[in-house]
Design a protein around this motif. Structure first.
Motif, short mmCIF file in Angstrom:
data_model
loop_
_atom_site.label_atom_id
_atom_site.label_comp_id
_atom_site.label_asym_id
_atom_site.label_seq_id
_atom_site.Cartn_x
_atom_site.Cartn_y
_atom_site.Cartn_z
N HIS A 118 -29.19 109.93 96.66
CA HIS A 118 -30.28 109.06 96.19
C HIS A 118 -29.73 107.81 95.51
N GLU A 139 -43.72 111.76 98.00
CA GLU A 139 -42.60 112.14 97.15
C GLU A 139 -42.64 111.50 95.76
N THR A 140 -43.68 110.75 95.44
CA THR A 140 -43.75 110.09 94.14
C THR A 140 -43.61 111.10 93.00
N GLY A 141 -42.68 110.82 92.07
CA GLY A 141 -42.48 111.69 90.92
C GLY A 141 -41.63 112.90 91.19
N LEU A 142 -41.09 113.01 92.40
CA LEU A 142 -40.29 114.17 92.77
C LEU A 142 -38.88 113.74 93.15
N THR A 143 -37.93 114.63 92.96
CA THR A 143 -36.58 114.45 93.49
C THR A 143 -36.45 115.32 94.71
N HIS A 200 -34.03 116.62 97.95
CA HIS A 200 -32.67 116.78 98.44
C HIS A 200 -32.72 117.48 99.80
N GLN A 219 -39.19 118.35 90.03
CA GLN A 219 -39.80 117.23 89.31
C GLN A 219 -38.73 116.21 88.91
N GLU A 220 -39.03 114.95 89.14
CA GLU A 220 -38.11 113.88 88.77
C GLU A 220 -37.82 113.94 87.26
N GLY A 221 -36.54 113.87 86.92
CA GLY A 221 -36.16 113.90 85.52
C GLY A 221 -35.94 115.29 84.95
#
Length: 283
Positions: free
Chosen positions: A26, A150-154, A156, A262-264
């Motif tokens: 990323h 995918e907004t707000g998500l990580t 892989h 979740q992102e972060g």
């Protein structure tokens, strides 16, 4: 050498391609290239052969890859042990549709071997929620398929599987070696309920608006084909009843197998699971 730089190197060494490694990490390609060159300067040896044909490991690079994997595994285990000592001993994992993927079974064995003190709770969801309850806070990490918002998500990527059309075995198209989406024009396809992620719906309908029965689960899809001759799509390699056939669809993009969180979210239990899954799903 920083652990972050070693992770960069492992990604490039496994992908043998800077662009794919950058996407996996990323990040953009230029800073990745700079980090690898700095690493080569630090160790005093070329780690990669770069050519128009691609990237290959030098003997020094192959040696570092083994050592880097060991160091990163140890670092992940340290993080998990600290988190466990602090009381983080449970991880909830969401699976889409079914959890019979051999990669998932390999992951379960490997994760338990590394972290026997962690309780993993599994939540299996139907095909209407490709994030497996992640957005609703029902799971910590999802092992699923894309695409979806995918907004707000990580996200892989673990693997990409070619897909095929599921047809009745007595369907004339079932005798083909391969199909294109145009071969399936005018046929009834299964659809997902209103409110399903539109990117997800569009992918499994081949990018077109379709007519056909609404389904929620894998077995409903199978029965729609058996009873009504509906067209379905599935990743190649999934077992089907003998009354059905799966024919590769050559102009449909592969189905991406993903780990999503979740992102972060810096939960080390998630980081360790994703790292182990990367290897387990690519065998």
């Amino acid at each position: 050498m920083e652990l972050r730089t070693l992770r960069y190197f492992v990604a490039v060494a496994e992908e043998l391609h800077f662009g794919r490694a950058a996407a996996r990490l990323h990040m953009s390609q230029p800073p990745l290239s700079r980090a690898i060159r700095q690493l080569e300067s630090d160790v005093g040896a070329a780690l990669l052969h770069r050519s128009p044909m691609g990237v290959t490991l030098t003997p020094a690079g192959a040696a570092l890859l083994d050592e880097a994997r060991t160091l990163l595994d140890q670092a992940d285990q340290v993080r998990v042990r600290v988190a466990t000592a602090a009381g983080a001993t449970t991880l909830t994992v969401g699976f889409l549709g079914d959890s019979t993927d051999r990669g998932a079974r390999r992951l379960a064995d490997a994760y338990r071997g590394c972290h026997p003190g962690v309780e993993v709770r599994v939540r299996e969801t139907d095909l209407t929620d490709p994030t497996c309850g992640l957005r609703a806070g029902l799971v910590d990490v999802a092992l699923t398929r894309g695409p979806f918002e995918e907004t707000g998500l990580t996200v892989h990527e673990l693997r990409a599987d070619p897909v095929g059309a599921v047809l009745r075995a007595d369907d004339p198209l079932a005798r083909r070696d391969r199909l294109t989406l145009s071969d399936l024009a005018g046929r009834r396809w299964f659809r997902f309920p209103a409110g399903t992620d539109p990117l997800w719906q569009a992918y499994w309908n081949g990018g077109e608006l379709r007519e056909g029965p609404v389904v929620r689960g894998v077995q409903e899809c199978v029965q729609a084909v058996l009873w009504n001759g509906t067209v379905g799509m599935t990743p190649l390699g999934h077992e089907m009843p003998e009354e059905l056939a799966v024919v590769p669809v050559v102009d449909m993009a592969p189905s991406r197998v993903l780990a999503v969180w979740q992102e972060g979210d810096r939960n080390p239990l998630i980081g360790s699971l994703v790292g182990i899954a990367t290897a387990a799903y690519r065998v």
